[in-house]
Design a protein around this motif. Structure first.
Motif, PDB file in Angstrom:
ATOM      1  N   MET A   1       5.369  -8.978 -11.549  1.00  0.00           N
ATOM      2  CA  MET A   1       4.325  -8.691 -10.563  1.00  0.00           C
ATOM      3  C   MET A   1       4.396  -7.238 -10.097  1.00  0.00           C
ATOM      4  SD  MET A   1       3.784 -10.168  -6.802  1.00  0.00           S
ATOM      5  CE  MET A   1       5.203  -9.176  -6.447  1.00  0.00           C
ATOM      6  N   ASP A   2       3.237  -6.639  -9.935  1.00  0.00           N
ATOM      7  CA  ASP A   2       3.182  -5.245  -9.489  1.00  0.00           C
ATOM      8  C   ASP A   2       3.357  -5.191  -7.972  1.00  0.00           C
ATOM      9  OD1 ASP A   2       2.173  -2.659  -8.645  1.00  0.00           O
ATOM     10  OD2 ASP A   2       1.509  -2.450 -10.727  1.00  0.00           O
ATOM     11  N   LEU A   3       4.131  -4.214  -7.532  1.00  0.00           N
ATOM     12  CA  LEU A   3       4.359  -4.062  -6.095  1.00  0.00           C
ATOM     13  C   LEU A   3       3.065  -3.839  -5.319  1.00  0.00           C
ATOM     14  CD1 LEU A   3       7.405  -1.819  -5.290  1.00  0.00           C
ATOM     15  CD2 LEU A   3       6.925  -4.103  -4.468  1.00  0.00           C
ATOM     16  N   ARG A   4       2.092  -3.260  -6.003  1.00  0.00           N
ATOM     17  CA  ARG A   4       0.836  -2.969  -5.305  1.00  0.00           C
ATOM     18  C   ARG A   4       0.039  -4.228  -5.003  1.00  0.00           C
ATOM     19  NH1 ARG A   4       2.595   1.164  -7.780  1.00  0.00           N
ATOM     20  NH2 ARG A   4       2.451   3.245  -6.877  1.00  0.00           N
ATOM     21  N   TYR A   7       1.887  -4.539  -1.560  1.00  0.00           N
ATOM     22  CA  TYR A   7       1.458  -3.423  -0.697  1.00  0.00           C
ATOM     23  C   TYR A   7       0.046  -2.997  -1.100  1.00  0.00           C
ATOM     24  CZ  TYR A   7       6.201  -3.449   0.982  1.00  0.00           C
ATOM     25  OH  TYR A   7       7.390  -3.836   1.549  1.00  0.00           O
ATOM     26  N   GLN A   9      -4.157  -2.383  -0.657  1.00  0.00           N
ATOM     27  CA  GLN A   9      -4.922  -1.524   0.254  1.00  0.00           C
ATOM     28  C   GLN A   9      -5.182  -2.243   1.585  1.00  0.00           C
ATOM     29  OE1 GLN A   9      -5.012   1.431  -0.921  1.00  0.00           O
ATOM     30  NE2 GLN A   9      -5.903   2.238   0.967  1.00  0.00           N
ATOM     31  N   MET A  12      -1.896  -2.257   3.588  1.00  0.00           N
ATOM     32  CA  MET A  12      -1.504  -0.923   4.064  1.00  0.00           C
ATOM     33  C   MET A  12      -2.421  -0.441   5.178  1.00  0.00           C
ATOM     34  SD  MET A  12       1.245  -0.434   2.656  1.00  0.00           S
ATOM     35  CE  MET A  12       1.476   1.104   3.547  1.00  0.00           C
ATOM     36  N   ARG A  16      -1.426  -0.056   9.576  1.00  0.00           N
ATOM     37  CA  ARG A  16      -1.527   1.167  10.383  1.00  0.00           C
ATOM     38  C   ARG A  16      -2.658   1.095  11.405  1.00  0.00           C
ATOM     39  NH1 ARG A  16      -0.273   3.963   5.343  1.00  0.00           N
ATOM     40  NH2 ARG A  16       1.972   4.211   5.391  1.00  0.00           N
ATOM     41  N   CYS A  63       7.943  -4.054   9.967  1.00  0.00           N
ATOM     42  CA  CYS A  63       7.585  -3.575   8.641  1.00  0.00           C
ATOM     43  C   CYS A  63       6.076  -3.674   8.423  1.00  0.00           C
ATOM     44  CB  CYS A  63       8.317  -4.401   7.585  1.00  0.00           C
ATOM     45  SG  CYS A  63       7.825  -6.127   7.607  1.00  0.00           S
ATOM     46  N   ALA A  64       5.607  -3.084   7.347  1.00  0.00           N
ATOM     47  CA  ALA A  64       4.174  -3.071   7.045  1.00  0.00           C
ATOM     48  C   ALA A  64       3.628  -4.493   6.930  1.00  0.00           C
ATOM     49  CB  ALA A  64       3.936  -2.307   5.745  1.00  0.00           C
ATOM     50  N   ILE A  65       4.398  -5.376   6.309  1.00  0.00           N
ATOM     51  CA  ILE A  65       3.947  -6.760   6.116  1.00  0.00           C
ATOM     52  C   ILE A  65       3.726  -7.448   7.466  1.00  0.00           C
ATOM     53  CG2 ILE A  65       4.541  -8.996   5.058  1.00  0.00           C
ATOM     54  CD1 ILE A  65       4.483  -6.936   2.881  1.00  0.00           C
ATOM     55  N   ARG A 125      10.655 -11.893   2.037  1.00  0.00           N
ATOM     56  CA  ARG A 125       9.683 -11.262   2.935  1.00  0.00           C
ATOM     57  C   ARG A 125       8.758 -12.261   3.627  1.00  0.00           C
ATOM     58  NH1 ARG A 125       9.365  -5.904   2.475  1.00  0.00           N
ATOM     59  NH2 ARG A 125       8.662  -6.149   4.609  1.00  0.00           N
TER      60      ARG A 125
END
Lengths: 150, 416
Positions: A1-4, A7, A9, A12, A16, A63-65, A125
């Motif tokens: 699996m790709d980290l993106r 994470y 769009q 992310m 923020r 964290c972002a998550i 996570r």
């Protein structure tokens, strides 16, 4: 699996976003959600008027998550009846556990929060993603005198 | 930098041979294991020795007359002697086996501290303690009415010796401190701290969990009263640890736990207790862990503690130099003096848990969180940090791959 895929769009941007990040002095209920092992630490506030959640906000760090998940949760439940919010919690937790996988149901109910679906492949996570939802579940259980979601 | 690179190229021991002893390095999708301060990996020799114990020497130690019981007892006695020699205690009776350093420090708290502290006394610990040498002293203070005070740090993350001297007094009954920080890598001057404590008549308790794996420790030279360490941070299995205590003190204090093998005579209403160290080892002991620890010590000494200290220092210095090249990074690690191979840092704008997840995706294992040091993190002004920590089986190439993976953190977290 790709980290993106984790994470993404959506995650992310929401991590923020300050749209739902504010104090709520006239909140019906405020609860702290805390993950002692990693330090995610939020205060979730909601205002309930006539069994409808008329406002939802949070403050805190993590964290972002965890931050994205909390922000998306606030946006999703605002304007919804408490009973519907409870159903959303069940759907979100079901998705994270990998028990609800039907994308059409998930997208219709959870909207952008479906972005956390892939967290189910990263057990370390999961706690970050569910923190706000568990906190809301606790608030609803206390306010309505009902059981928390399994 | 030339001397560092030279040491990393020629460590003074057979690095390739060492790496061939660690099975985790054979895993598909290689793991760059930089979480050694949490727990080290175990070489095959340790695992094989434990396996042999359970296959051929397995009985209940100190009990029964049969051959396997005797073999287990002998394994226990030999392991204790090995530990005693390793840290140069005056007697094998001064070596108490525990589950880990936390339990060893709890033993001191529940016995010496509860027996001896009273209101008006001071317990002196440091700002950089692990919770295992922190919460226990809070408990002792709450139970006895003694006051808990802290030695603060300098701007270079060193223990502030001037602050120590200003806080210690005749009221100070115990100085309990970490000889190597699990977060910062700080290694204070243990001998000097102990010397000053003695001048004030204070008991000295050394949390050496992060020291013993890296630097040769001699308890007679240090002249400490107690010293605790964990086997699993030095190649031995999870679940075996050591408390060293001076015999004269161990003989005086109460037992810690009660039960089998820690007694002498048991009457209906009272008992007399066994001699040290058995007085402190209630119930069937983890002899499998003990032989693992003894074998781990053999392994460390074969590689050479001096070699290990010098090579790990070079790894840490090289890593700090590389981290310093990266933008928007804060490093929490002393730049002066002796320090251990643990380095805490934060990527500004990226939460440590996200950093650790992204690094894990690249096969790099680090720790993210407060590392059981919440008061230290409050002092640092950080909710959490990242930490890399090295062992002598790590390489320069692994650090280079770690640094490369850190660049991807900036990318994924959209830090520009």
């Amino acid at each position: 699996m790709d980290l993106r895929q984790i994470y993404s769009q959506i995650i992310m941007e929401n991590s923020r976003s300050n749209r739902h990040r504010y104090e709520m002095p006239d909140a019906t209920a405020t609860e702290r959600g805390y993950n002692p092992s990693c330090g995610d630490d939020i205060h979730l506030s909601i205002k309930i008027e006539d069994d409808v959640i008329t406002d939802a906000s949070f403050t805190g760090t993590g964290c972002a998550i965890s931050q994205a998940s909390t922000s998306l949760l606030c946006g999703l439940i605002k304007g919804k009846p408490v009973t519907e919010a409870k159903e959303l919690i069940k759907t979100f937790l079901g998705m994270i556990k990998g028990e609800i996988t039907d994308d059409s149901i998930l997208e219709e109910e959870l909207e952008d929060a479906v972005a956390f679906k892939n967290i189910s492949t990263m057990p370390q996570r999961v706690r970050c993603a569910v923190l706000a939802w568990r906190t809301l579940d606790l608030i609803i259980a206390k306010e309505t005198g009902t059981e928390m979601t399994e | 930098m030339d001397a560092i690179l030279e040491k990393l190229t020629n460590p003074g021991f057979d690095l390739e041979k060492v790496r061939s002893d660690f099975a985790y390095l054979e895993l598909e999708g290689p793991i760059i294991y930089l979480d050694n301060a949490a727990t080290t990996q175990r070489p095959n020799q340790v695992i094989d020795r434990m396996s042999d114990f359970y296959r051929f020497e397995n009985g209940n130690p100190l009990r029964g007359a049969h051959r396997l019981g005797a073999a287990a007892t002998e394994a226990m006695v030999n392991s204790r002697a090995r530990v005693a020699k390793f840290i140069n205690s005056k007697s094998v009776r001064e070596i108490i086996f525990t589950r880990n350093a936390s339990e060893a420090l709890n033993l001191v708290t529940y016995t010496w501290a509860l027996d001896n502290l009273k209101p008006g006394d001071q317990i002196l610990i440091t700002r950089m303690e692990h919770h295992s040498n922190f919460v226990n002293w809070q408990f002792a203070a709450q139970k006895t009415g003694a006051e808990l005070s802290f030695i603060e740090l300098t701007s270079d993350y060193q223990l502030d010796m001037a602050d120590y001297k200003s806080k210690i007094s005749e009221r100070t009954k115990v100085v309990a401190f970490s000889a190597a920080s699990n977060v910062l890598g700080t290694m204070p001057d243990t001998r000097e701290i102990i010397k000053i404590a003695k001048q004030h008549g204070a008991l000295t308790v050394v949390d050496a969990a992060q020291l013993v794996p890296h630097i040769k420790v001699d308890v007679q030279d240090l002249d400490c009263d107690f010293l605790a360490f964990s086997g699993h941070k030095m190649l031995a299995p999870l679940g075996i640890g050591v408390l060293y205590g001076k015999a004269e003190i161990l003989n005086k204090i109460s037992p810690f736990q009660y039960g089998g093998e820690m007694i002498e005579y048991v009457e209906d209403q009272s008992s007399t207790y066994a001699e040290i160290p058995y007085k402190f080892e209630a119930g069937t002991q983890d002899v499998g862990g003990m032989v693992g620890l003894a074998t781990a010590i053999d392994y460390l000494e074969d590689v050479g503690l001096t070699n290990i200290a010098e090579y790990e220092a070079a790894l840490a210095d090289y890593c700090v130099a590389e981290l310093e090249q990266l933008p928007d990074l804060e490093i929490y690690h002393p730049r002066q003096g002796v320090k251990g191979p643990a380095i805490a840092f934060n990527v500004m704008g990226a939460h440590p848990h996200d950093v650790a997840t992204i690094l894990d995706y690249h096969g790099v294992a680090i720790r993210a969180g407060h590392h059981c040091t919440q008061p230290l993190h409050r002092y640092l002004g950080q909710n959490s940090t990242n930490r890399v920590s090295f062992a002598f089986y790590n390489t320069k190439q692994e650090i280079d791959l770690f640094i490369e993976a850190l660049h991807d953190v900036r990318d994924i977290m959209q830090l520009g």
